[in-house]
Scaffold this motif. Structure first.
Motif, short mmCIF file in Angstrom:
data_model
loop_
_atom_site.label_atom_id
_atom_site.label_comp_id
_atom_site.label_asym_id
_atom_site.label_seq_id
_atom_site.Cartn_x
_atom_site.Cartn_y
_atom_site.Cartn_z
N ILE A 14 2.62 -1.59 6.79
CA ILE A 14 3.12 -0.25 7.17
C ILE A 14 2.12 0.81 6.69
CG2 ILE A 14 4.43 0.21 5.04
CD1 ILE A 14 6.79 1.09 6.86
N GLY A 15 2.14 1.98 7.29
CA GLY A 15 1.25 3.07 6.89
C GLY A 15 -0.20 2.65 7.06
N SER A 74 -1.63 0.24 6.00
CA SER A 74 -1.78 -1.22 6.17
C SER A 74 -1.43 -1.65 7.57
CB SER A 74 -0.91 -1.95 5.14
OG SER A 74 -1.46 -1.74 3.85
N ILE A 118 0.19 -7.57 4.86
CA ILE A 118 -0.81 -6.63 4.36
C ILE A 118 -0.13 -5.54 3.53
CG2 ILE A 118 -2.69 -5.08 4.98
CD1 ILE A 118 -2.79 -6.47 7.74
N SER A 119 -0.48 -5.48 2.28
CA SER A 119 0.07 -4.44 1.41
C SER A 119 -0.82 -4.30 0.18
CB SER A 119 1.49 -4.81 0.94
OG SER A 119 1.95 -3.85 0.00
N LYS A 120 -1.51 -3.19 0.08
CA LYS A 120 -2.43 -3.00 -1.06
C LYS A 120 -1.64 -3.09 -2.37
CE LYS A 120 -5.48 0.13 -3.47
NZ LYS A 120 -6.00 1.51 -3.61
N GLY A 169 1.26 -4.39 -2.81
CA GLY A 169 1.98 -5.66 -2.89
C GLY A 169 3.45 -5.50 -3.17
N THR A 178 5.49 -2.93 -1.31
CA THR A 178 6.14 -2.06 -0.31
C THR A 178 7.34 -2.77 0.31
OG1 THR A 178 4.06 -0.96 0.10
CG2 THR A 178 5.72 -0.78 1.84
N GLY A 198 -4.88 3.37 1.02
CA GLY A 198 -4.34 2.76 2.24
C GLY A 198 -4.80 3.45 3.51
N ARG A 199 -4.69 4.77 3.55
CA ARG A 199 -5.03 5.51 4.77
C ARG A 199 -6.54 5.57 5.02
NH1 ARG A 199 -2.76 8.52 0.92
NH2 ARG A 199 -4.02 10.16 -0.06
N GLU A 257 -1.08 12.93 4.59
CA GLU A 257 -0.86 12.35 3.26
C GLU A 257 -1.98 12.74 2.28
OE1 GLU A 257 -0.54 7.95 2.71
OE2 GLU A 257 1.55 8.44 2.35
N GLN A 304 -0.90 9.97 -3.36
CA GLN A 304 0.27 10.43 -2.61
C GLN A 304 1.51 10.37 -3.52
OE1 GLN A 304 -1.71 7.84 -1.34
NE2 GLN A 304 -0.56 6.24 -2.40
N LYS A 342 11.20 6.89 -2.57
CA LYS A 342 11.35 5.43 -2.76
C LYS A 342 12.31 5.14 -3.92
CE LYS A 342 6.68 4.25 -1.20
NZ LYS A 342 5.37 3.70 -1.59
O1 LIG Z 1 -0.49 -0.97 1.57
P1 LIG Z 1 0.79 -0.68 0.84
O2 LIG Z 1 0.63 -0.68 -0.64
O3 LIG Z 1 1.92 -1.56 1.31
O4 LIG Z 1 1.21 0.83 1.20
C1 LIG Z 1 1.55 1.15 2.52
C2 LIG Z 1 1.73 2.68 2.63
O5 LIG Z 1 2.86 3.08 1.88
C3 LIG Z 1 2.68 3.95 0.77
O6 LIG Z 1 3.97 4.42 0.43
C4 LIG Z 1 1.77 5.14 1.04
O7 LIG Z 1 2.52 6.26 1.48
C5 LIG Z 1 0.73 4.88 2.10
O8 LIG Z 1 -0.45 5.59 1.74
C6 LIG Z 1 0.44 3.40 2.24
O9 LIG Z 1 -0.52 3.20 3.27
#
Ligand SMILES: O=P(O)(O)OC[C@H]1O[C@H](O)[C@H](O)[C@@H](O)[C@@H]1O
Length: 439
Positions: A81-82, A84, A136-138, A140, A142, A196-197, A280, A403, A410
């Motif tokens: 998501i986002g 990712s 995909i989640s930086k 890990g 989300t 991420g972005r 963002e 961000q 959340k």
């Molecule tokens: O790649 P992740 O850690 O799953 O994050 C996915 C997205 O969610 C986050 O909440 C941020 O708002 C975004 O900048 C990011 O791209």
């Protein structure tokens, strides 16, 4: 493959029509600030703070083995998501297009939301044994990504095959990293200094793109060519620097909305990627230019009235190509104003009409003209906007790479989920006195 890329800002400059834009002297007054922005970013890069530039040095051979392996599968499932998700979506749409035949390429499905109907719809279509799953989640952690992945993982476990070999994990940390190590998925790291972005040209984008048969070498070659231009201190030779200052000066003149309006369908998703990057990165401390995603010519029939005759709070960016992948002649046996023309002539005439109507109504616009939309020019687009965003952070004195505000929502969501399970969907945060219920 032609990589010609032109940035035209003449319709943001003052003309004989009126003082709605910027004068050369306005730009001259910012030259010193512009130079220091580039110098500050050079220092940041040397300090390892600009991961989105570091990844351009990565060895693309890392993805060759995965690319070959992916040919064993008919489907790619992207769970993310986002940042990712949006960069890959923009790339697939731009290069492969949902409009071109993809019989020789894997079909790509995206799980980018926690909507059970969407996830269920995709699962009904997928033979999971014949699907390479990218999770995909930086971070890990989300929730939307983990929720979708756990649903898919559970279904795979119930089938009698070696399902862990169908999973590619792209993560840096968190629960996903632990599970990746425990269950030994194919793994690519996301460098800690790549937000991420800003990650489309890192493993987040390149690993799945390689499997989708997108030419990641040309994509990163385009980005490297643009990187050179965007590091120049001369604002009149640096598109990212010039566009940063145009948007900054326009913001100070009340243009609080940035409309991204590609005149080619294949860049419709690019607008979503730009939207996250711009919103963002710069939406902080009460500042922020709201990105709006439009697409020409379609949005002329839904949004243009507002852009032309609504509040003068917008700057519009056009993205256009000189050459489409195909063209169609309009044949018609009766009289008509546009018989005998080509479709490309029609859409281009509509861009001219929109651009000049906005100019006549004192709405500033800028335009990027690509000779054609391919991996080289897409790589240039990505890198230009990543640099423009980083430069804009310098101009406004904003950290463009975090961000913090998204964490608050959340936290509330997590508390609501864990504490209100038995109470159904009643939402304690709304007063019951202001509810209109229609039966
Ligand atoms: O790649 P992740 O850690 O799953 O994050 C996915 C997205 O969610 C986050 O909440 C941020 O708002 C975004 O900048 C990011 O791209």
């Amino acid at each position: 493959m032609n990589g010609e890329f032109l940035f035209n800002y003449s319709n943001s400059m003052n003309t004989e029509i009126g003082d709605f834009g910027i004068s050369i002297s306005d730009i001259d007054n910012e030259l010193e600030k512009a130079t220091s922005c580039i110098q500050n970013l050079r220092d940041k890069e040397e300090n390892g703070e600009l991961g989105f530039l570091d990844v351009l040095k990565d060895n693309l051979d890392n993805y060759e083995e995965l690319k070959e392996y992916s040919k064993n599968f008919e489907n790619l499932l992207i769970i993310g998501i986002g940042g990712s998700n949006l960069g890959l979506r923009a790339s697939e749409s731009a290069i492969l297009g949902s409009l071109t035949s993809r019989y020789d390429k894997p079909k790509i499905h995206y799980m980018d939301n926690s909507d059970p109907e969407k996830t269920n719809y995709i699962l009904k279509k997928l033979d999971l044994e014949n699907t390479l799953v990218f999770v995909i989640s930086k971070s890990g952690n989300t929730i939307e990504t983990l929720a979708n992945f756990f649903v898919v993982r559970n279904l795979m476990k119930k089938k009698n095959f070696n399902w862990t070999k169908n999973i590619v994990s792209i993560t840096h940390d968190g629960e996903l990293k632990k599970l990746t190590e425990k269950e030994k998925y194919i793994h690519f790291d996301v460098p800690k200094n790549v937000g991420g972005r800003f990650s489309v040209l890192s493993s987040v984008g390149l690993a799945p793109m390689a499997c989708a048969q997108i030419n990641i070498k040309k994509l990163t070659d385009g980005a490297k060519l643009m990187e050179k231009s965007c590091k120049l201190e001369n604002i009149f030779k640096n598109p990212a620097l010039m566009n940063s200052f145009i948007h900054y000066m326009m913001y100070n003149r009340g243009k609080k909305v940035s409309v991204m309006m590609p005149y080619i369908e294949r860049l419709r998703s690019f607008g979503m990627w730009y939207g996250q990057l711009w919103a963002e990165s710069l939406g902080k401390n009460g500042f922020g230019q709201t990105p709006v995603t439009a697409v020409g010519a379609t949005s002329q029939h839904s949004q243009l009235q507002l852009y032309v005759d609504g509040p003068k709070d917008k700057i519009v960016t056009f993205l256009s190509v000189k050459k489409f992948k195909c063209d169609l002649e309009i044949e018609y046996e009766y009289e008509s104003a546009f018989k005998g023309y080509k479709m490309s002539e029609i859409i281009n005439s509509e861009l001219v009409g929109t651009e000049n109507s906005l100019k006549f109504h004192n709405v500033p616009t800028v335009k990027i003209v690509l000779d054609e939309l391919n991996e080289i020019t897409l790589g240039k687009l990505f890198l230009m906007y990543e640099m423009q965003t980083a430069i804009s952070g310098e101009i406004y004195g904003i950290n463009a790479f975090d961000q913090p505000a998204v964490e608050h929502g959340k936290k509330i969501a997590h508390e609501f989920l864990t504490k209100n399970r038995s109470r159904g969907m009643s939402n304690e945060l709304h007063s019951k006195n202001h509810v209109i219920l229609s039966k």
